[in-house]
Design an enzyme around this catalytic site. Sequence first.
Site, PDB file in Angstrom:
ATOM      1  N   ASP A 159      -7.604  -8.708 -15.518  1.00  0.00           N
ATOM      2  CA  ASP A 159      -7.791 -10.013 -15.029  1.00  0.00           C
ATOM      3  C   ASP A 159      -8.469 -10.870 -16.206  1.00  0.00           C
ATOM      4  O   ASP A 159      -9.057 -10.148 -16.737  1.00  0.00           O
ATOM      5  CB  ASP A 159      -8.107 -10.355 -13.806  1.00  0.00           C
ATOM      6  CG  ASP A 159      -9.823  -9.944 -13.805  1.00  0.00           C
ATOM      7  OD1 ASP A 159     -10.027  -8.769 -13.985  1.00  0.00           O
ATOM      8  OD2 ASP A 159     -10.776 -10.682 -13.135  1.00  0.00           O
TER       9      ASP A 159
ATOM     10  N   ASP B  87       1.373   5.497 -12.647  1.00  0.00           N
ATOM     11  CA  ASP B  87       1.424   4.559 -13.611  1.00  0.00           C
ATOM     12  C   ASP B  87       2.258   3.543 -13.519  1.00  0.00           C
ATOM     13  O   ASP B  87       3.402   3.571 -14.164  1.00  0.00           O
ATOM     14  CB  ASP B  87       1.721   5.671 -15.015  1.00  0.00           C
ATOM     15  CG  ASP B  87       1.846   4.848 -16.195  1.00  0.00           C
ATOM     16  OD1 ASP B  87       0.980   3.862 -16.357  1.00  0.00           O
ATOM     17  OD2 ASP B  87       2.147   5.398 -17.108  1.00  0.00           O
TER      18      ASP B  87
ATOM     19  N   GLU C 198      -5.800  -0.104 -13.364  1.00  0.00           N
ATOM     20  CA  GLU C 198      -6.186  -1.251 -14.084  1.00  0.00           C
ATOM     21  C   GLU C 198      -7.047  -0.629 -15.155  1.00  0.00           C
ATOM     22  O   GLU C 198      -7.171   0.655 -15.248  1.00  0.00           O
ATOM     23  CB  GLU C 198      -6.998  -2.080 -12.983  1.00  0.00           C
ATOM     24  CG  GLU C 198      -7.277  -3.627 -13.833  1.00  0.00           C
ATOM     25  CD  GLU C 198      -7.815  -4.679 -13.104  1.00  0.00           C
ATOM     26  OE1 GLU C 198      -7.680  -4.538 -11.660  1.00  0.00           O
ATOM     27  OE2 GLU C 198      -8.010  -5.660 -13.448  1.00  0.00           O
TER      28      GLU C 198
ATOM     29  N   HIS D  20      -2.408  -2.159 -15.407  1.00  0.00           N
ATOM     30  CA  HIS D  20      -2.483  -3.282 -14.667  1.00  0.00           C
ATOM     31  C   HIS D  20      -3.263  -4.432 -15.636  1.00  0.00           C
ATOM     32  O   HIS D  20      -4.537  -4.450 -15.476  1.00  0.00           O
ATOM     33  CB  HIS D  20      -3.090  -3.385 -13.556  1.00  0.00           C
ATOM     34  CG  HIS D  20      -3.174  -4.414 -12.577  1.00  0.00           C
ATOM     35  ND1 HIS D  20      -2.362  -4.949 -11.814  1.00  0.00           N
ATOM     36  CD2 HIS D  20      -4.130  -5.408 -12.528  1.00  0.00           C
ATOM     37  CE1 HIS D  20      -2.774  -6.164 -11.226  1.00  0.00           C
ATOM     38  NE2 HIS D  20      -3.842  -6.621 -11.637  1.00  0.00           N
TER      39      HIS D  20
HETATM   40  O1  9MR Z   1     -14.203  -1.796 -10.325  1.00  0.00           O
HETATM   41  C1  9MR Z   1     -14.438  -2.465  -9.191  1.00  0.00           C
HETATM   42  C2  9MR Z   1     -14.338  -1.321  -8.020  1.00  0.00           C
HETATM   43  O2  9MR Z   1     -15.379  -0.444  -8.206  1.00  0.00           O
HETATM   44  C3  9MR Z   1     -14.130  -2.060  -6.656  1.00  0.00           C
HETATM   45  O3  9MR Z   1     -14.089  -0.827  -5.828  1.00  0.00           O
HETATM   46  C4  9MR Z   1     -13.047  -2.932  -6.942  1.00  0.00           C
HETATM   47  C5  9MR Z   1     -12.999  -3.593  -5.444  1.00  0.00           C
HETATM   48  O4  9MR Z   1     -14.180  -4.431  -5.048  1.00  0.00           O
HETATM   49  O5  9MR Z   1     -13.143  -3.891  -8.029  1.00  0.00           O
HETATM   50  C6  9MR Z   1     -13.407  -3.351  -8.915  1.00  0.00           C
HETATM   51  O6  9MR Z   1     -13.659  -4.315 -10.046  1.00  0.00           O
HETATM   52  C7  9MR Z   1     -12.564  -5.161 -10.324  1.00  0.00           C
HETATM   53  C8  9MR Z   1     -13.199  -6.540 -10.448  1.00  0.00           C
HETATM   54  O7  9MR Z   1     -13.370  -7.103  -9.077  1.00  0.00           O
HETATM   55  C9  9MR Z   1     -12.170  -7.610 -11.033  1.00  0.00           C
HETATM   56  N1  9MR Z   1     -11.769  -7.312 -12.160  1.00  0.00           N
HETATM   57  C10 9MR Z   1     -10.997  -6.131 -12.266  1.00  0.00           C
HETATM   58  C11 9MR Z   1     -12.067  -4.863 -11.828  1.00  0.00           C
HETATM   59  C12 9MR Z   1     -11.545  -3.544 -11.713  1.00  0.00           C
HETATM   60  O8  9MR Z   1     -10.218  -3.183 -10.875  1.00  0.00           O
HETATM   61  O1  9MR Z   2      -5.201  -8.674 -11.123  1.00  0.00           O
HETATM   62  C1  9MR Z   2      -5.996  -8.638  -9.948  1.00  0.00           C
HETATM   63  C2  9MR Z   2      -6.788  -7.593 -10.519  1.00  0.00           C
HETATM   64  O2  9MR Z   2      -7.662  -7.914 -11.859  1.00  0.00           O
HETATM   65  C3  9MR Z   2      -8.123  -7.251  -9.433  1.00  0.00           C
HETATM   66  O3  9MR Z   2      -9.007  -6.033  -9.703  1.00  0.00           O
HETATM   67  C4  9MR Z   2      -7.396  -6.899  -8.070  1.00  0.00           C
HETATM   68  C5  9MR Z   2      -8.341  -6.691  -6.927  1.00  0.00           C
HETATM   69  O4  9MR Z   2      -9.158  -7.685  -6.936  1.00  0.00           O
HETATM   70  O5  9MR Z   2      -6.712  -8.179  -7.673  1.00  0.00           O
HETATM   71  C6  9MR Z   2      -5.486  -8.155  -8.736  1.00  0.00           C
HETATM   72  O6  9MR Z   2      -4.791  -9.316  -8.295  1.00  0.00           O
HETATM   73  C7  9MR Z   2      -3.962  -9.042  -7.088  1.00  0.00           C
HETATM   74  C8  9MR Z   2      -4.535  -9.643  -5.934  1.00  0.00           C
HETATM   75  O7  9MR Z   2      -5.798  -9.128  -5.594  1.00  0.00           O
HETATM   76  C9  9MR Z   2      -3.550  -9.773  -4.638  1.00  0.00           C
HETATM   77  N1  9MR Z   2      -2.341 -10.301  -5.191  1.00  0.00           N
HETATM   78  C10 9MR Z   2      -1.699  -9.651  -6.255  1.00  0.00           C
HETATM   79  C11 9MR Z   2      -2.529  -9.776  -7.480  1.00  0.00           C
HETATM   80  C12 9MR Z   2      -1.827  -9.427  -8.714  1.00  0.00           C
HETATM   81  O8  9MR Z   2      -1.521  -7.944  -8.771  1.00  0.00           O
END
Ligand code: 9MR
Ligand code: 9MR
Length: 532
Positions: free
Chosen positions: A146, A503, A512, A457
């Site tokens: 993101d 994957d 991600e 992702h």
């Molecule tokens: O890396 C984070 C992971 O440890 C948590 O379980 C998760 C849900 O809270 O969020 C991950 O962090 C995401 C962040 O909130 C938004 N950018 C992407 C991060 C990696 O998925």
């Molecule tokens: O793309 C988002 C990613 O970076 C975050 O780690 C993740 C969890 O917070 O969320 C992803 O966004 C998703 C959202 O939470 C739910 N709708 C679909 C989004 C894209 O796949």
Amino acid sequence: MIAVNQVGYAAGSVKHATISGGRHYKLYNSKGERILEGDAQLIYDENSAEEAGCIDFSEVDIPGKYYFVDEKGQRSCGFTIGKKVYASLFKDALRMYYFQRCGMALEEKYAGRFAHKACHCMNARILYSDPERHVKLKGGWHDAGDYGRYVTAGAVALAHLLYAYALKPKAFKLSHDIPESGNGIPDILNECAWELDWMLKMQEKDGGVHHKATSESFVDFVMPEDDKLEPVVTPVSSLATADQAAIMALAARLYEQYDEKRAKAYKKSALAAGKWLMNNREFIFKNPSEIHTGTYEDMCDADERMWAAVELYQLSGDEKWIWVIRQILELRINTVALGWADVGGLASMSLLMAKKGTFPQDLVDKLKGSWLEEAERLRKISASNPYELAFHPYNFNWGSNMQVLCNAMVFCFANRLSGEDIYLEYAASQLDYILGRNAMDMSYVTGYGEKAFKDPHNRPTVADGIDEPIPGYVSGGPNYRACDTAANPDILKGRPPMKWFVDDWKSYSTNEITIYWNSPLVYVLAYLTGGK
Ligand code: 9MR
Ligand code: 9MR
Ligand code: ZN
């Protein structure tokens, strides 16, 4: 199946692979000559729910390309034995940060076909405190797949990179081929300054630091320059302020020799953050309800405050920080954790790296003791399973690959503290897992390995119309609690924890990428290849 480190094994090192579904193996060189043959001893592995065994082929040391064949005739991925097997991987793992840069056009000269226009140059709105106020907020690294920019996540990624540099400066002599290359400053410092300078803009005059800057919700899968959602700055948090104090104090020390002006700005920021921390003793964090991007929520700021105190003491010599460290240690916080939520390990690492006599000896002894205890605990777990992974099934959480690599960091630093080479072997076995010696038979770094994951992702990777991903990115990895539309209990039902991974770019909870999943890889590679 025989799973190997698909990138390769350093000549002269211990070399292990993992076999499952039968015990007989043969090893061939690239001419098809059989080099080795034998039977492994199989035992049940709870992480992969299979009988598997460890193959030791350390005796094979002639540089070249190799592969295994198992008793069913199945060929393993190819791998190299050589002197500099990780050189290119190391460089791309570092160049990842250039590709994560926000607010700058990535020119073809450096980014090749992944070039794109500058993104997120618009002003940001400050939430709550002053809704009319808009601030300039160009710069920083995109956190992950993101486009958010988060202070706590950024500080932890910076810490892995900068402590690695402080420990093994020789490993960082290479050019990253970035716009600043050749300016007389090591490229690792050039790259980190992109994030540090942005963090300066996240700080208020009273020293408090805003937690993050993202749009209100995640944008669609568009290129960064096509994301026109307004960035919003969320309130100050003690977590972000403490992380800022720590990382700016460290940076002030490391940049002094190369860039006095920056070092001064970082010092000022660290001291202001430190002052805020003393004036705001109670825990403060608020996750605004209108913001739907990642929270990086953390209920305890004691470990962040301890990290800040350790760094601020080295910056200022002010005894009150020793008092703060002692107070926090009374709380029995985790002093070995190295992830974004628990940073006690960063505090310990910094304290234990300081010149003898800097900190009171009882603190040194205590933290060194806990570190070596943790290394022993992890060593025993690794030694008990055929993948030599320091993991139990319940360790496969979101971003499990970071935990694998942080465990490798624990081993590396235990080697520094104890001088014991056995810890280097276990650091290498964690790295082996990341690079393919796992039940998925997959390398979790894009572009590195015959079966490297390809579909992260990551918004630019999905939106750029190029088939291949940018090389050098680490995947989050298997997540037994995966919760997205591509990986969840309905789809992956019955899979063992080590295989709870797909994957597929839609799987944000297993596949991600983030800035703090690449950074422990950089640390481990720097430690293993950076000389004495
Ligand atoms: O890396 C984070 C992971 O440890 C948590 O379980 C998760 C849900 O809270 O969020 C991950 O962090 C995401 C962040 O909130 C938004 N950018 C992407 C991060 C990696 O998925
Ligand atoms: O793309 C988002 C990613 O970076 C975050 O780690 C993740 C969890 O917070 O969320 C992803 O966004 C998703 C959202 O939470 C739910 N709708 C679909 C989004 C894209 O796949
Ligand atoms: Zn951007």
